[in-house]
Design a protein around this motif. Structure first.
Motif, PDB file in Angstrom:
ATOM      1  N   THR A   1      84.200  36.967  87.277  1.00  0.00           N
ATOM      2  CA  THR A   1      84.883  36.510  88.481  1.00  0.00           C
ATOM      3  C   THR A   1      84.865  37.557  89.589  1.00  0.00           C
ATOM      4  O   THR A   1      85.114  37.245  90.750  1.00  0.00           O
ATOM      5  CB  THR A   1      86.344  36.147  88.176  1.00  0.00           C
ATOM      6  N   ILE A   2      84.592  38.839  89.234  1.00  0.00           N
ATOM      7  CA  ILE A   2      84.513  39.925  90.200  1.00  0.00           C
ATOM      8  C   ILE A   2      83.314  40.799  89.875  1.00  0.00           C
ATOM      9  O   ILE A   2      82.774  40.739  88.772  1.00  0.00           O
ATOM     10  CB  ILE A   2      85.790  40.798  90.199  1.00  0.00           C
ATOM     11  N   GLN A   3      82.890  41.605  90.848  1.00  0.00           N
ATOM     12  CA  GLN A   3      81.922  42.662  90.587  1.00  0.00           C
ATOM     13  C   GLN A   3      82.704  43.934  90.338  1.00  0.00           C
ATOM     14  O   GLN A   3      83.457  44.393  91.200  1.00  0.00           O
ATOM     15  CB  GLN A   3      80.996  42.856  91.785  1.00  0.00           C
ATOM     16  N   ALA A   4      82.541  44.519  89.160  1.00  0.00           N
ATOM     17  CA  ALA A   4      83.359  45.690  88.830  1.00  0.00           C
ATOM     18  C   ALA A   4      82.681  46.538  87.769  1.00  0.00           C
ATOM     19  O   ALA A   4      81.790  46.093  87.046  1.00  0.00           O
ATOM     20  CB  ALA A   4      84.744  45.256  88.349  1.00  0.00           C
ATOM     21  N   VAL A   5      83.144  47.777  87.676  1.00  0.00           N
ATOM     22  CA  VAL A   5      82.694  48.753  86.693  1.00  0.00           C
ATOM     23  C   VAL A   5      83.930  49.302  85.986  1.00  0.00           C
ATOM     24  O   VAL A   5      85.058  49.150  86.470  1.00  0.00           O
ATOM     25  CB  VAL A   5      81.906  49.875  87.397  1.00  0.00           C
ATOM     26  N   TYR A   6      83.748  49.951  84.847  1.00  0.00           N
ATOM     27  CA  TYR A   6      84.837  50.601  84.116  1.00  0.00           C
ATOM     28  C   TYR A   6      85.917  49.611  83.658  1.00  0.00           C
ATOM     29  O   TYR A   6      87.108  49.927  83.691  1.00  0.00           O
ATOM     30  CB  TYR A   6      85.468  51.730  84.942  1.00  0.00           C
ATOM     31  N   SER A   7      85.503  48.422  83.261  1.00  0.00           N
ATOM     32  CA  SER A   7      86.416  47.508  82.597  1.00  0.00           C
ATOM     33  C   SER A   7      86.330  47.754  81.094  1.00  0.00           C
ATOM     34  O   SER A   7      85.499  48.525  80.621  1.00  0.00           O
ATOM     35  CB  SER A   7      86.041  46.051  82.915  1.00  0.00           C
ATOM     36  N   SER A   8      87.188  47.106  80.314  1.00  0.00           N
ATOM     37  CA  SER A   8      87.080  47.122  78.862  1.00  0.00           C
ATOM     38  C   SER A   8      87.195  45.690  78.369  1.00  0.00           C
ATOM     39  O   SER A   8      87.609  44.802  79.115  1.00  0.00           O
ATOM     40  CB  SER A   8      88.153  48.009  78.224  1.00  0.00           C
ATOM     41  N   ALA A   9      86.816  45.454  77.106  1.00  0.00           N
ATOM     42  CA  ALA A   9      86.779  44.090  76.609  1.00  0.00           C
ATOM     43  C   ALA A   9      87.159  44.032  75.138  1.00  0.00           C
ATOM     44  O   ALA A   9      87.049  45.022  74.404  1.00  0.00           O
ATOM     45  CB  ALA A   9      85.389  43.476  76.813  1.00  0.00           C
ATOM     46  N   CYS A  10      87.592  42.855  74.705  1.00  0.00           N
ATOM     47  CA  CYS A  10      87.865  42.571  73.300  1.00  0.00           C
ATOM     48  C   CYS A  10      87.608  41.090  73.072  1.00  0.00           C
ATOM     49  O   CYS A  10      87.283  40.362  74.008  1.00  0.00           O
ATOM     50  CB  CYS A  10      89.295  42.952  72.923  1.00  0.00           C
ATOM     51  N   ALA A  11      87.764  40.616  71.833  1.00  0.00           N
ATOM     52  CA  ALA A  11      87.439  39.218  71.562  1.00  0.00           C
ATOM     53  C   ALA A  11      88.073  38.735  70.274  1.00  0.00           C
ATOM     54  O   ALA A  11      88.366  39.521  69.368  1.00  0.00           O
ATOM     55  CB  ALA A  11      85.920  39.028  71.476  1.00  0.00           C
ATOM     56  N   SER A  12      88.268  37.425  70.183  1.00  0.00           N
ATOM     57  CA  SER A  12      88.506  36.729  68.924  1.00  0.00           C
ATOM     58  C   SER A  12      87.170  36.147  68.480  1.00  0.00           C
ATOM     59  O   SER A  12      86.124  36.456  69.064  1.00  0.00           O
ATOM     60  CB  SER A  12      89.544  35.622  69.123  1.00  0.00           C
ATOM     61  N   SER A  13      87.186  35.277  67.483  1.00  0.00           N
ATOM     62  CA  SER A  13      85.931  34.665  67.052  1.00  0.00           C
ATOM     63  C   SER A  13      85.434  33.609  68.031  1.00  0.00           C
ATOM     64  O   SER A  13      84.305  33.146  67.915  1.00  0.00           O
ATOM     65  CB  SER A  13      86.100  34.031  65.666  1.00  0.00           C
ATOM     66  N   THR A  14      86.256  33.251  69.016  1.00  0.00           N
ATOM     67  CA  THR A  14      85.870  32.202  69.964  1.00  0.00           C
ATOM     68  C   THR A  14      85.874  32.654  71.418  1.00  0.00           C
ATOM     69  O   THR A  14      85.106  32.133  72.212  1.00  0.00           O
ATOM     70  CB  THR A  14      86.805  30.986  69.839  1.00  0.00           C
ATOM     71  N   ARG A  15      86.717  33.592  71.775  1.00  0.00           N
ATOM     72  CA  ARG A  15      86.936  33.906  73.188  1.00  0.00           C
ATOM     73  C   ARG A  15      86.809  35.401  73.454  1.00  0.00           C
ATOM     74  O   ARG A  15      87.352  36.224  72.726  1.00  0.00           O
ATOM     75  CB  ARG A  15      88.334  33.418  73.603  1.00  0.00           C
ATOM     76  N   GLY A  16      86.093  35.759  74.533  1.00  0.00           N
ATOM     77  CA  GLY A  16      85.990  37.138  74.997  1.00  0.00           C
ATOM     78  C   GLY A  16      86.938  37.394  76.149  1.00  0.00           C
ATOM     79  O   GLY A  16      87.171  36.506  76.985  1.00  0.00           O
ATOM     80  N   ILE A  17      87.493  38.602  76.214  1.00  0.00           N
ATOM     81  CA  ILE A  17      88.461  38.991  77.236  1.00  0.00           C
ATOM     82  C   ILE A  17      87.981  40.267  77.923  1.00  0.00           C
ATOM     83  O   ILE A  17      87.532  41.213  77.267  1.00  0.00           O
ATOM     84  CB  ILE A  17      89.846  39.262  76.620  1.00  0.00           C
TER      85      ILE A  17
ATOM     86  N   SER B   1      94.272  33.313  72.571  1.00  0.00           N
ATOM     87  CA  SER B   1      94.052  31.874  72.655  1.00  0.00           C
ATOM     88  C   SER B   1      94.771  31.222  73.835  1.00  0.00           C
ATOM     89  O   SER B   1      94.528  30.049  74.137  1.00  0.00           O
ATOM     90  CB  SER B   1      94.498  31.193  71.360  1.00  0.00           C
ATOM     91  N   SER B   2      95.670  31.976  74.498  1.00  0.00           N
ATOM     92  CA  SER B   2      96.404  31.428  75.637  1.00  0.00           C
ATOM     93  C   SER B   2      95.861  32.023  76.926  1.00  0.00           C
ATOM     94  O   SER B   2      94.809  32.659  76.934  1.00  0.00           O
ATOM     95  CB  SER B   2      97.895  31.745  75.482  1.00  0.00           C
TER      96      SER B   2
ATOM     97  N   PHE C   1      86.073  34.233  78.622  1.00  0.00           N
ATOM     98  CA  PHE C   1      84.934  33.331  78.496  1.00  0.00           C
ATOM     99  C   PHE C   1      84.848  32.863  77.051  1.00  0.00           C
ATOM    100  O   PHE C   1      85.392  33.495  76.139  1.00  0.00           O
ATOM    101  CB  PHE C   1      83.623  33.996  78.938  1.00  0.00           C
ATOM    102  N   THR C   2      84.174  31.744  76.840  1.00  0.00           N
ATOM    103  CA  THR C   2      83.982  31.191  75.502  1.00  0.00           C
ATOM    104  C   THR C   2      82.654  31.697  74.965  1.00  0.00           C
ATOM    105  O   THR C   2      81.596  31.418  75.531  1.00  0.00           O
ATOM    106  CB  THR C   2      84.006  29.661  75.525  1.00  0.00           C
ATOM    107  N   ILE C   3      82.697  32.438  73.865  1.00  0.00           N
ATOM    108  CA  ILE C   3      81.514  33.150  73.385  1.00  0.00           C
ATOM    109  C   ILE C   3      80.434  32.203  72.882  1.00  0.00           C
ATOM    110  O   ILE C   3      79.242  32.464  73.033  1.00  0.00           O
ATOM    111  CB  ILE C   3      81.907  34.154  72.282  1.00  0.00           C
ATOM    112  N   SER C   4      80.813  31.076  72.273  1.00  0.00           N
ATOM    113  CA  SER C   4      79.820  30.174  71.679  1.00  0.00           C
ATOM    114  C   SER C   4      78.996  29.426  72.709  1.00  0.00           C
ATOM    115  O   SER C   4      77.940  28.884  72.391  1.00  0.00           O
ATOM    116  CB  SER C   4      80.516  29.164  70.761  1.00  0.00           C
TER     117      SER C   4
END
Length: 381
Positions: free
Chosen positions: A122-138, A205-206, A156-159
């Motif tokens: 949704t943005i152009q950016a650097v130096y973010s971090s991420a994690c995920a469940s088996s279905t969704r990335g954050i 999930s929310s 986003f939905t990984i599948s």
């Protein structure tokens, strides 16, 4: 052979049904219902035997006692197209210098090859971090092309493939945070500006804003995260005010609770910028990073720890070159490190359960550093 009937097995506290004592064998064409309870109700202490099963009602999965911790049994496969997906988001390129990116790429971790376009952030950016469940990335925070730190949380939905969407916001604008997750919660810690030791969490999930969890043992940014289904680790980092300080400290938290982090041990080398952290269910791995000038600046070192224990990290091997600000992703067997500074599109991989140097996997779609990475098959699931 005699026959017996029972309405149910006993609960974990022995309050219901029939207790079966000693060695008992069951044969049935139907099913059995194991003991169940929340994460907080897990049995502990003496009397536990490796192989004991229970159903965790918090995460909706079976767990097995492995002698020193409860391990989650993966009930459904996160594999897509033959393997778990690693997803790499945003970052900054060098053509032209300082160009920002909202690109999201993905790879199939079990294969080799170049990344494929997934969508756009949704943005152009650097130096973010991420994690995920088996279905969704954050994706958490970042630093945009106009020089502004961001509080945006995206998902986003990984599948599938497609663009990220807004999830909510961090409590403050922040870049260079440290993230990890299990199948339910995403944890985000530290970060710049006004470097903090704050830990916050979301329910993956929310949607919604992050909530306070506790504090790291040190104020820092730029570290690496790893997790099992129960425990989150935060390794390395740097604190710039009033004097730049590089840390080798590793902290841990119990993901399902809230509270301050506890000291776990130390990395083999203090690394203050862009440590890449990943894990399977038992081992956390931390690679690269910008070490202090006295320690030789950018490092190619890879360390590992056993997540269920505490103690100092052990040398795993070396990356193909010295990098910092790489984007990590992992499956239960393989870890990936993508992009990085000096500017590269290179993706390396390791076999997590072995030790040794990384090997070339392929390339990102564009050269970039400071991207974030996650997968739907990591250790926290």
């Amino acid at each position: 052979m005699s026959e017996f009937k029972s309405a149910s097995f006993s609960a974990e506290d022995g309050s219901n049904g029939t207790d079966f004592v000693g060695v008992t064998t069951f044969t049935s064409p139907y099913y059995f219902v194991p003991p169940s309870g929340t994460t907080a109700q897990r049995p502990s202490g003496e009397g536990l035997t490796p192989g004991m099963l229970r159903f965790n009602t918090d995460i909706g999965r079976l767990e097995v006692w492995r002698g020193d911790h409860w391990a989650t049994i993966q009930g459904d496969s996160p594999n897509l197209n033959g393997g778990a997906r690693g997803v790499f988001s945003m970052g900054i390129g060098n053509a032209p210098i300082g160009s920002g990116s909202n690109i999201i790429d993905y790879v199939t971790i079990s294969t080799l090859g170049n990344a494929t376009s997934f969508g756009s952030a949704t943005i152009q950016a650097v130096y973010s971090s991420a994690c995920a469940s088996s279905t969704r990335g954050i994706i958490f925070g970042g630093y945009d092309t106009a020089g502004n730190n961001k509080s945006d949380i995206q998902y986003f939905t990984i599948s599938s493939t497609g663009n990220a969407a807004s999830f909510g916001n961090l409590s403050a604008v922040r870049r260079s945070t440290i993230s990890c997750s299990n199948s339910i919660r995403g944890i985000v810690a530290g970060g710049n500006p006004s470097t903090t030791n704050a830990i916050e969490y979301i329910t993956i999930s929310s949607t919604g804003n992050s909530v306070s969890f506790g504090s790291l043992t040190q104020i820092r940014a730029y570290g690496g995260g790893a997790a099992s289904s129960t425990r989150g680790l935060f390794a390395g980092g740097r604190y710039d005010t009033p004097v730049a300080t590089w840390y080798n400290v590793i902290d841990y938290v119990t993901i399902s609770t809230t509270g301050n982090a506890t000291y776990f041990g130390d990395l083999t080398l203090a690394r203050g910028e862009g440590v890449a952290g990943l894990s399977n269910s038992t081992r956390g791995v931390f690679a690269g990073g910008n070490a202090s000038p006295a320690q030789g600046s950018t490092s190619n070192r890879i360390d590992y720890v056993t997540i269920a224990s505490t103690g100092n990290a052990t040398t795993f091997g070396d990356m193909t070159s010295a990098y910092y600000m790489r984007a990590p992703a992992s499956s239960s067997t393989r870890g990936l490190f993508a992009g990085g500074n000096p500017y590269t599109s290179n993706v390396d991989y390791i076999a997590i359960l072995t030790i040794g140097n990384s090997i070339n996997f392929g390339n990102l779609s564009v050269t970039r550093t400071g991207a974030s990475g996650c997968s739907n098959g990591h250790g926290g699931l």
